[in-house]
Design a protein around this motif. Structure first.
Motif, PDB file in Angstrom:
ATOM      1  N   PRO A  13       0.805  -1.231   0.000  1.00  0.00           N
ATOM      2  CA  PRO A  13       0.000   0.000   0.000  1.00  0.00           C
ATOM      3  C   PRO A  13       0.836   1.278   0.000  1.00  0.00           C
ATOM      4  O   PRO A  13       0.313   2.348  -0.232  1.00  0.00           O
ATOM      5  N   ARG A  14       2.156   1.155   0.211  1.00  0.00           N
ATOM      6  CA  ARG A  14       3.012   2.349   0.266  1.00  0.00           C
ATOM      7  C   ARG A  14       3.473   2.819  -1.107  1.00  0.00           C
ATOM      8  O   ARG A  14       4.182   3.810  -1.217  1.00  0.00           O
ATOM      9  N   CYS A  40      -3.710   0.992  -2.482  1.00  0.00           N
ATOM     10  CA  CYS A  40      -2.538   1.867  -2.480  1.00  0.00           C
ATOM     11  C   CYS A  40      -2.892   3.215  -1.854  1.00  0.00           C
ATOM     12  O   CYS A  40      -3.264   4.160  -2.546  1.00  0.00           O
ATOM     13  N   THR A  41      -2.745   3.296  -0.563  1.00  0.00           N
ATOM     14  CA  THR A  41      -3.188   4.477   0.176  1.00  0.00           C
ATOM     15  C   THR A  41      -2.192   5.639   0.146  1.00  0.00           C
ATOM     16  O   THR A  41      -2.497   6.717   0.655  1.00  0.00           O
ATOM     17  N   ASN A  42      -1.014   5.433  -0.424  1.00  0.00           N
ATOM     18  CA  ASN A  42      -0.021   6.505  -0.546  1.00  0.00           C
ATOM     19  C   ASN A  42       0.207   6.910  -1.998  1.00  0.00           C
ATOM     20  O   ASN A  42       1.131   7.660  -2.297  1.00  0.00           O
ATOM     21  N   LEU A  43      -0.591   6.414  -2.882  1.00  0.00           N
ATOM     22  CA  LEU A  43      -0.433   6.645  -4.312  1.00  0.00           C
ATOM     23  C   LEU A  43      -0.583   8.120  -4.658  1.00  0.00           C
ATOM     24  O   LEU A  43      -1.535   8.768  -4.233  1.00  0.00           O
ATOM     25  N   VAL A  44       0.375   8.660  -5.416  1.00  0.00           N
ATOM     26  CA  VAL A  44       0.355  10.069  -5.800  1.00  0.00           C
ATOM     27  C   VAL A  44       0.157  10.221  -7.307  1.00  0.00           C
ATOM     28  O   VAL A  44      -0.499  11.147  -7.756  1.00  0.00           O
ATOM     29  N   GLU A  45       0.720   9.292  -8.094  1.00  0.00           N
ATOM     30  CA  GLU A  45       0.662   9.411  -9.546  1.00  0.00           C
ATOM     31  C   GLU A  45       0.265   8.089 -10.186  1.00  0.00           C
ATOM     32  O   GLU A  45       0.808   7.036  -9.850  1.00  0.00           O
ATOM     33  N   VAL A  46      -0.687   8.164 -11.142  1.00  0.00           N
ATOM     34  CA  VAL A  46      -1.098   7.004 -11.926  1.00  0.00           C
ATOM     35  C   VAL A  46      -0.907   7.378 -13.397  1.00  0.00           C
ATOM     36  O   VAL A  46      -1.552   8.291 -13.899  1.00  0.00           O
ATOM     37  N   ASP A  47      -0.003   6.676 -14.064  1.00  0.00           N
ATOM     38  CA  ASP A  47       0.281   6.928 -15.478  1.00  0.00           C
ATOM     39  C   ASP A  47      -0.008   5.660 -16.274  1.00  0.00           C
ATOM     40  O   ASP A  47       0.746   4.691 -16.213  1.00  0.00           O
ATOM     41  N   ALA A  64     -12.006   2.799  -8.901  1.00  0.00           N
ATOM     42  CA  ALA A  64     -11.048   2.391  -7.870  1.00  0.00           C
ATOM     43  C   ALA A  64     -10.467   3.592  -7.122  1.00  0.00           C
ATOM     44  O   ALA A  64     -10.084   3.466  -5.958  1.00  0.00           O
ATOM     45  N   LEU A  65     -10.403   4.744  -7.772  1.00  0.00           N
ATOM     46  CA  LEU A  65      -9.770   5.915  -7.160  1.00  0.00           C
ATOM     47  C   LEU A  65     -10.745   6.883  -6.488  1.00  0.00           C
ATOM     48  O   LEU A  65     -10.318   7.903  -5.953  1.00  0.00           O
ATOM     49  N   LYS A  66     -12.022   6.561  -6.501  1.00  0.00           N
ATOM     50  CA  LYS A  66     -13.003   7.487  -5.914  1.00  0.00           C
ATOM     51  C   LYS A  66     -12.763   7.753  -4.433  1.00  0.00           C
ATOM     52  O   LYS A  66     -13.014   8.846  -3.949  1.00  0.00           O
ATOM     53  N   ASP A  67     -12.283   6.753  -3.711  1.00  0.00           N
ATOM     54  CA  ASP A  67     -12.049   6.932  -2.278  1.00  0.00           C
ATOM     55  C   ASP A  67     -10.583   7.200  -1.943  1.00  0.00           C
ATOM     56  O   ASP A  67     -10.208   7.235  -0.782  1.00  0.00           O
ATOM     57  N   ASN A  68      -9.752   7.349  -2.954  1.00  0.00           N
ATOM     58  CA  ASN A  68      -8.338   7.626  -2.733  1.00  0.00           C
ATOM     59  C   ASN A  68      -8.161   9.137  -2.581  1.00  0.00           C
ATOM     60  O   ASN A  68      -8.587   9.900  -3.428  1.00  0.00           O
ATOM     61  N   VAL A  95     -15.998  13.893  -7.148  1.00  0.00           N
ATOM     62  CA  VAL A  95     -15.958  13.468  -5.744  1.00  0.00           C
ATOM     63  C   VAL A  95     -14.551  13.450  -5.158  1.00  0.00           C
ATOM     64  O   VAL A  95     -14.390  13.403  -3.951  1.00  0.00           O
ATOM     65  N   ASN A  96     -13.524  13.455  -5.996  1.00  0.00           N
ATOM     66  CA  ASN A  96     -12.153  13.417  -5.516  1.00  0.00           C
ATOM     67  C   ASN A  96     -11.536  14.796  -5.681  1.00  0.00           C
ATOM     68  O   ASN A  96     -11.297  15.247  -6.792  1.00  0.00           O
ATOM     69  N   ASN A  97     -11.268  15.460  -4.585  1.00  0.00           N
ATOM     70  CA  ASN A  97     -10.722  16.810  -4.627  1.00  0.00           C
ATOM     71  C   ASN A  97      -9.245  16.875  -4.260  1.00  0.00           C
ATOM     72  O   ASN A  97      -8.771  17.875  -3.711  1.00  0.00           O
ATOM     73  N   THR A  98      -8.503  15.803  -4.538  1.00  0.00           N
ATOM     74  CA  THR A  98      -7.050  15.856  -4.366  1.00  0.00           C
ATOM     75  C   THR A  98      -6.336  15.824  -5.711  1.00  0.00           C
ATOM     76  O   THR A  98      -5.184  16.232  -5.794  1.00  0.00           O
ATOM     77  N   ILE A  99      -6.989  15.356  -6.747  1.00  0.00           N
ATOM     78  CA  ILE A  99      -6.368  15.253  -8.069  1.00  0.00           C
ATOM     79  C   ILE A  99      -6.200  16.651  -8.653  1.00  0.00           C
ATOM     80  O   ILE A  99      -7.156  17.417  -8.738  1.00  0.00           O
ATOM     81  N   GLU A 100      -4.961  16.971  -9.035  1.00  0.00           N
ATOM     82  CA  GLU A 100      -4.638  18.298  -9.545  1.00  0.00           C
ATOM     83  C   GLU A 100      -4.376  18.326 -11.048  1.00  0.00           C
ATOM     84  O   GLU A 100      -4.569  19.349 -11.685  1.00  0.00           O
TER      85      GLU A 100
END
Length: 184
Positions: A13-14, A40-47, A64-68, A95-100
């Motif tokens: 998960p890291r 993956c609770t520490n995921l920052v980038e998905v390419d 899968a990323l809605k709750d990340n 719903v996801n307000n962390t994706i920039e």
């Protein structure tokens, strides 16, 4: 390979970066990896650029990323997501307000996808950059997105060039630029 990598994701998960760009994993691979990404609770980038994941793969990843709440960057460039995939990603971004940052360039997105993305821009408050160049948004789709982007508070860059709109229309979209928002 697909099942093993999904298991690795579940057990680690890291993981901060998930980059499989250009591996042609298709829909089946994306769907398999989506299950692992949920852990993956520490995921920052998905390419996943240039993998031909299609609408089903894009929908699986988006779900899968809605709750990340750690992912900041998504790259779906050249993945053939079309309107259904764009709609699923727009729902994620509501719903996801962390994706920039999101790249959806070269995805055969048409008017329906443009409409969903424009509606999302009215709700989302985290996007700084969205790339939609080389799609099929047309004049109306491009205008809907450009207009919605003007009221978005954090968006700094909007890439909508080469979307089957005339040169004259591109000038109109450019006129929508503000000192805060760059439209390319």
């Amino acid at each position: 390979g697909l099942v093993q990598l999904s298991r690795v994701l579940k057990r680690n998960p890291r993981i901060r970066t998930f980059n499989l760009g250009g591996n042609y994993i298709e829909s089946r691979g994306a769907t398999s990896y989506a299950e692992g990404l949920k852990f993956c609770t520490n995921l920052v980038e998905v390419d996943l650029a240039y993998n031909a994941i299609g609408p089903h793969g894009a929908t699986a990843i988006a779900d899968a990323l809605k709750d990340n709440h750690t992912v900041k960057e998504l790259n779906f460039a050249g993945d053939e997501v079309g309107d259904p995939g764009a709609i699923a990603i727009a729902e994620l971004l509501k719903v996801n307000n962390t994706i920039e940052r999101v790249s959806l360039s070269r995805n055969q997105i048409d008017y329906k996808g443009a409409l969903a993305l424009a509606e999302m821009l009215k709700i989302n408050s985290s996007l700084v950059n969205i790339e939609l160049h080389h799609n099929r948004l047309g004049a109306l789709g491009t205008l809907l997105i450009a207009y919605a982007a003007r009221v978005h508070t954090s968006l700094a860059e909007l890439w909508v060039s080469n979307n089957h709109a005339s040169k004259r229309f591109q000038k109109i979209v450019s006129a929508l630029r503000t000192s805060r928002l760059g439209i390319f």
